[in-house]
Structures are given as C-alpha cells and as structure tokens.
Design a protein around this motif. Structure first.
Motif, PDB file in Angstrom:
ATOM      1  N   SER A 125       2.350  -8.662   0.540  1.00  0.00           N
ATOM      2  CA  SER A 125       2.789  -7.275   0.467  1.00  0.00           C
ATOM      3  C   SER A 125       2.526  -6.777  -0.948  1.00  0.00           C
ATOM      4  O   SER A 125       1.898  -7.444  -1.755  1.00  0.00           O
ATOM      5  N   GLY A 126       3.002  -5.600  -1.278  1.00  0.00           N
ATOM      6  CA  GLY A 126       2.801  -5.058  -2.608  1.00  0.00           C
ATOM      7  C   GLY A 126       1.669  -4.057  -2.653  1.00  0.00           C
ATOM      8  O   GLY A 126       1.207  -3.559  -1.631  1.00  0.00           O
ATOM      9  N   GLY A 127       1.209  -3.764  -3.867  1.00  0.00           N
ATOM     10  CA  GLY A 127       0.185  -2.744  -4.052  1.00  0.00           C
ATOM     11  C   GLY A 127       0.790  -1.366  -4.009  1.00  0.00           C
ATOM     12  O   GLY A 127       0.665  -0.654  -3.016  1.00  0.00           O
ATOM     13  N   GLY A 128       1.479  -1.003  -5.102  1.00  0.00           N
ATOM     14  CA  GLY A 128       2.122   0.310  -5.110  1.00  0.00           C
ATOM     15  C   GLY A 128       1.143   1.443  -4.881  1.00  0.00           C
ATOM     16  O   GLY A 128       1.414   2.379  -4.140  1.00  0.00           O
ATOM     17  N   GLY A 129      -0.020   1.366  -5.526  1.00  0.00           N
ATOM     18  CA  GLY A 129      -1.038   2.388  -5.320  1.00  0.00           C
ATOM     19  C   GLY A 129      -1.922   2.089  -4.140  1.00  0.00           C
ATOM     20  O   GLY A 129      -2.111   2.906  -3.249  1.00  0.00           O
ATOM     21  N   LEU A 130      -2.486   0.858  -4.142  1.00  0.00           N
ATOM     22  CA  LEU A 130      -3.497   0.495  -3.155  1.00  0.00           C
ATOM     23  C   LEU A 130      -3.357  -0.957  -2.749  1.00  0.00           C
ATOM     24  O   LEU A 130      -3.288  -1.848  -3.610  1.00  0.00           O
ATOM     25  N   SER A 131      -3.324  -1.212  -1.475  1.00  0.00           N
ATOM     26  CA  SER A 131      -3.416  -2.554  -0.927  1.00  0.00           C
ATOM     27  C   SER A 131      -4.726  -2.635  -0.169  1.00  0.00           C
ATOM     28  O   SER A 131      -4.898  -2.003   0.864  1.00  0.00           O
ATOM     29  N   ALA A 132      -5.696  -3.371  -0.743  1.00  0.00           N
ATOM     30  CA  ALA A 132      -7.020  -3.511  -0.130  1.00  0.00           C
ATOM     31  C   ALA A 132      -7.074  -4.838   0.587  1.00  0.00           C
ATOM     32  O   ALA A 132      -7.055  -5.900  -0.042  1.00  0.00           O
ATOM     33  N   HIS A 133      -7.150  -4.803   1.883  1.00  0.00           N
ATOM     34  CA  HIS A 133      -7.091  -6.005   2.706  1.00  0.00           C
ATOM     35  C   HIS A 133      -8.370  -6.150   3.496  1.00  0.00           C
ATOM     36  O   HIS A 133      -8.861  -5.196   4.089  1.00  0.00           O
ATOM     37  N   ASP A 134      -8.963  -7.338   3.484  1.00  0.00           N
ATOM     38  CA  ASP A 134     -10.185  -7.643   4.223  1.00  0.00           C
ATOM     39  C   ASP A 134     -11.405  -7.355   3.348  1.00  0.00           C
ATOM     40  O   ASP A 134     -11.418  -6.439   2.534  1.00  0.00           O
ATOM     41  N   GLY A 171       0.804  -1.202   0.000  1.00  0.00           N
ATOM     42  CA  GLY A 171       0.000   0.000   0.000  1.00  0.00           C
ATOM     43  C   GLY A 171       0.839   1.254   0.000  1.00  0.00           C
ATOM     44  O   GLY A 171       0.823   2.023   0.962  1.00  0.00           O
ATOM     45  N   GLY A 172       1.593   1.456  -1.096  1.00  0.00           N
ATOM     46  CA  GLY A 172       2.404   2.665  -1.168  1.00  0.00           C
ATOM     47  C   GLY A 172       1.578   3.925  -1.019  1.00  0.00           C
ATOM     48  O   GLY A 172       1.944   4.845  -0.300  1.00  0.00           O
ATOM     49  N   GLY A 173       0.423   3.950  -1.703  1.00  0.00           N
ATOM     50  CA  GLY A 173      -0.490   5.076  -1.539  1.00  0.00           C
ATOM     51  C   GLY A 173      -1.419   4.886  -0.365  1.00  0.00           C
ATOM     52  O   GLY A 173      -1.484   5.716   0.534  1.00  0.00           O
ATOM     53  N   VAL A 174      -2.151   3.752  -0.381  1.00  0.00           N
ATOM     54  CA  VAL A 174      -3.176   3.497   0.634  1.00  0.00           C
ATOM     55  C   VAL A 174      -3.157   2.027   1.024  1.00  0.00           C
ATOM     56  O   VAL A 174      -3.157   1.143   0.156  1.00  0.00           O
ATOM     57  N   HIS A 175      -3.156   1.758   2.308  1.00  0.00           N
ATOM     58  CA  HIS A 175      -3.475   0.437   2.847  1.00  0.00           C
ATOM     59  C   HIS A 175      -4.885   0.540   3.393  1.00  0.00           C
ATOM     60  O   HIS A 175      -5.142   1.295   4.332  1.00  0.00           O
ATOM     61  N   CYS A 176      -5.823  -0.172   2.791  1.00  0.00           N
ATOM     62  CA  CYS A 176      -7.239   0.142   2.972  1.00  0.00           C
ATOM     63  C   CYS A 176      -8.036  -1.020   3.550  1.00  0.00           C
ATOM     64  O   CYS A 176      -8.063  -2.110   2.995  1.00  0.00           O
ATOM     65  N   ILE A 177      -8.651  -0.789   4.699  1.00  0.00           N
ATOM     66  CA  ILE A 177      -9.764  -1.606   5.185  1.00  0.00           C
ATOM     67  C   ILE A 177     -10.871  -0.606   5.491  1.00  0.00           C
ATOM     68  O   ILE A 177     -11.067  -0.176   6.612  1.00  0.00           O
TER      69      ILE A 177
END
Length: 225
Positions: free
Chosen positions: A211-220, A185-191
């Motif tokens: 891991s990863g998601g340069g722009g957005l890592s959407a978890h859950d 989540g370089g930009g956003v780690h989002c729950i």
C-alpha cells in the motif's frame, strides 16, 4: 437542455445522442444541474453506451451506485458509467459508489473520453477502486481537474483516491490534487500512462505492505509516466 435543477428517479441512458446544456454546452454548466437525488433514490445520473454519445456542459451530482457485494470491473460509476462516448465540460461532484468502481465516473474502454471536466468531492465507500474516476481498457482522461475525491478501499495495491487506472491509454494534461485513499495511490493508482500531469497534496493513509504512495502508486510493469 435549458438551465435548471433536474432531480432524477432513474439513470438517463445516452445512445447516439448529443446532449448539451443551453446554449453551447459550456457557458451554463454551473446552472444546469442533473441530480441523482441520493439518498432518496440510489441510481447513477448518466449511462453512455455509444461512440456517438456526448454529454457536455452539466453539473452531475448526487448520483450513487450500490451493490450488496463487490462488483465486477466494468460496472460502477456513481455519477456516470461509460462504455462508449464522450463526457466534456462537466463538473462531476458529490457522487458515491458502494462496492463498485469509480464514484464519479467509471469509463470502460478505448471508445470513452473524459475531456475538460472537473471531478470534485466524489466518494468510493466500498471495497473497490477510484474516488474520482476508474479508467480501464484504454479509456482516456484529458485536460481535467481531479480534486478532493476519496477511496476508502483497503484492497491490496491501492484504491486511487483521485484516479484508478487499469490499462489506460492516457491520463493527460490534468491536475490531480488533495485526493485521499485509505490504501494506496492517494492521487493515482496507475497501471497505464500518466502524462504531463500535476500531482500534489494527495495522501494515502494505509501503512501495510503493497500500500502507500500518497501521490502515485504505480503497479505492474505496464505503468509509466
């Protein structure tokens, strides 16, 4: 508050008070500077803890939050820690968190609103979340610029270089650009809910599983855009 550069020796706690830069909380943000005075001292700049709390029209810089061990979710906030209240028309820049969440701002529940702010160049140097901001429990972030913030955590699922959100009501109408996370989540780690945002030029440097998601890592499963 008149124009000036105010260097702190401790955090300023804002209860049921409206604190604005002169004359209108907007015109003189760049020349009304609240400085946490890091590395000479290690303290946040502001703590907002009441629904009537308002901080409007300041540059908030050189705040720091540090613990010897990783912190709990609700603490952190190198520049500002919020359990209630509103942060508006502020530039939050050059703040740090070490083993805490939210180098720029840590906002903790539905009574907290960040609106029309710039979160630029804040650094999370420890093992937790959020370079620019860490948002949780229905905190809200609106109409803001989140730029060039960094999260160095390698914690599983990512750190959110720009914004880390856990159960957030809404990150809305914001630009999230050129942030970096060492994990995801370089930009956003989002729950939570990310709506009407422009996310570009962010990066995540880790290559491990989950891991990863340069722009957005959407978890859950509760994460949505």
């Amino acid at each position: 508050v008149s124009n000036g550069h105010y260097r702190l020796t401790g955090a300023i706690t804002i209860g049921n008070v409206k604190l604005r830069s002169w004359p209108d909380g907007l015109s003189n943000r760049d020349t009304t500077i609240v400085d946490g005075n890091y590395p000479h001292v290690t303290n946040r700049c502001f703590v907002l803890n009441n629904a009537g709390s308002l901080v409007e029209g300041f540059t908030i810089t050189n705040g720091a939050y540090s613990r010897a061990a990783p912190d709990t979710w609700d603490l952190g906030g190198g520049g500002v820690n919020m359990t209630a209240g509103t942060l508006r028309y502020c530039r939050i820049t050059g703040n740090r968190a070490i083993n805490g969440n939210g180098a720029g701002v840590c906002a903790n529940n539905a009574n907290t609103i960040i609106d029309c702010c710039e979160l630029i160049g804040n650094m999370n140097l420890g093992g937790w979340f959020g370079g620019g901001a860490h948002m949780r429990n229905n905190a809200q972030l609106w109409n803001s610029l989140i730029k060039q913030n960094t999260s160095s955590t390698t914690y599983l699922y990512g750190g959110g270089g720009g914004v880390s959100s856990v159960g957030v009501k809404e990150v809305y109408n914001s630009v999230i650009v050129s942030n970096t996370a060492a994990s995801g989540g370089g930009g956003v780690h989002c729950i939570g809910l990310l709506r009407n945002c422009l996310v570009f030029g962010n990066s995540a440097t880790a290559t491990s599983v989950d891991s990863g998601g340069g722009g957005l890592s959407a978890h859950d499963s509760s994460a949505s855009t």
